[in-house]
Write a protein that holds these residues in place. Structure first.
Motif, PDB file in Angstrom:
ATOM      1  N   GLN A  31       0.953  14.397  -8.902  1.00  0.00           N
ATOM      2  CA  GLN A  31      -0.074  13.523  -9.455  1.00  0.00           C
ATOM      3  C   GLN A  31      -1.369  14.285  -9.695  1.00  0.00           C
ATOM      4  O   GLN A  31      -1.996  14.142 -10.747  1.00  0.00           O
ATOM      5  N   ASN A  32      -1.774  15.106  -8.743  1.00  0.00           N
ATOM      6  CA  ASN A  32      -2.999  15.889  -8.905  1.00  0.00           C
ATOM      7  C   ASN A  32      -2.879  16.906 -10.024  1.00  0.00           C
ATOM      8  O   ASN A  32      -3.837  17.151 -10.750  1.00  0.00           O
ATOM      9  N   PHE A  37      -7.513  15.142 -16.919  1.00  0.00           N
ATOM     10  CA  PHE A  37      -8.817  14.596 -17.295  1.00  0.00           C
ATOM     11  C   PHE A  37      -9.759  14.590 -16.096  1.00  0.00           C
ATOM     12  O   PHE A  37     -10.898  15.066 -16.182  1.00  0.00           O
ATOM     13  N   VAL A  38      -9.293  14.048 -14.968  1.00  0.00           N
ATOM     14  CA  VAL A  38     -10.137  13.985 -13.769  1.00  0.00           C
ATOM     15  C   VAL A  38     -10.472  15.392 -13.282  1.00  0.00           C
ATOM     16  O   VAL A  38     -11.621  15.668 -12.906  1.00  0.00           O
ATOM     17  N   ASP A  93     -11.233   6.489  -6.512  1.00  0.00           N
ATOM     18  CA  ASP A  93     -10.571   6.194  -7.779  1.00  0.00           C
ATOM     19  C   ASP A  93      -9.052   6.270  -7.632  1.00  0.00           C
ATOM     20  O   ASP A  93      -8.321   5.397  -8.108  1.00  0.00           O
ATOM     21  N   LEU A  94      -8.592   7.292  -6.937  1.00  0.00           N
ATOM     22  CA  LEU A  94      -7.156   7.470  -6.728  1.00  0.00           C
ATOM     23  C   LEU A  94      -6.562   6.329  -5.908  1.00  0.00           C
ATOM     24  O   LEU A  94      -5.511   5.774  -6.256  1.00  0.00           O
ATOM     25  N   SER A 119      -0.524  12.705   4.026  1.00  0.00           N
ATOM     26  CA  SER A 119      -0.081  13.471   2.855  1.00  0.00           C
ATOM     27  C   SER A 119      -1.206  13.633   1.843  1.00  0.00           C
ATOM     28  O   SER A 119      -1.345  14.686   1.218  1.00  0.00           O
ATOM     29  N   LYS A 120      -2.040  12.606   1.690  1.00  0.00           N
ATOM     30  CA  LYS A 120      -3.169  12.697   0.762  1.00  0.00           C
ATOM     31  C   LYS A 120      -4.186  13.733   1.242  1.00  0.00           C
ATOM     32  O   LYS A 120      -4.709  14.512   0.450  1.00  0.00           O
TER      33      LYS A 120
END
Length: 152
Positions: A31-32, A37-38, A93-94, A119-120
């Motif tokens: 995902q990262n 864009f982010v 935001d995530l 995990s994040k």
């Protein structure tokens, strides 16, 4: 016999937890890496803030004098606060984008909140460290800190 069955079920839970965290880590990393864009906005914010802060608060004719110390402390303080805020904004935001998915998966018992957050954190720490290092590099080059890159 009770202790051996208890320890074996505990071992199975730990293996299951490790597998779940591994899967969550893999998903978070994908995902990262896809969120260009982010990542681009964070990159521009990081470099832009460093350039603005070094132009406004950095350098100066004072050099290594005692009069320059408050300005340098302010510069470092603003930098730490800015990098923390950028990380916080990205994380909030995530979490807001993932909220429904996480609630659905947790309701099915796929993983615990602790496993998800762990995990994040593991995924985000190296990324945040890279942005902070880039900020420090740009700031160091724009200011009069009197250190060599080797010491930096």
């Amino acid at each position: 016999s009770f202790s051996s069955s208890s320890s074996s079920s505990s071992s199975l839970r730990m293996i299951g937890m490790a597998r779940r965290i591994g899967l969550l880590l893999k998903r978070a990393w994908k995902q990262n890496s896809r969120d260009t864009f982010v990542n681009g906005v964070r990159l521009m914010s990081c470099v832009g803030l460093a350039k603005v802060y070094s132009a406004v608060l950095g350098g100066g004719a004072e050099g290594m004098s005692a009069a320059a110390l408050p300005g340098k402390i302010s510069l470092i303080t603003f930098g730490v606060i800015s990098m923390a805020q950028l990380s916080l904004i990205k994380t909030l935001d995530l979490f807001s984008r993932e909220r429904e998915t996480v609630q659905r998966e947790r309701a099915r018992g796929q993983y615990s909140a602790l496993e998800y957050v762990f995990s994040k954190v593991i995924t985000e720490l190296p990324i945040d460290a890279c942005y902070s290092a880039l900020y420090a590099f740009v700031l160091h080059n724009g200011c009069d800190f009197h250190t060599t890159r080797r010491k930096f």
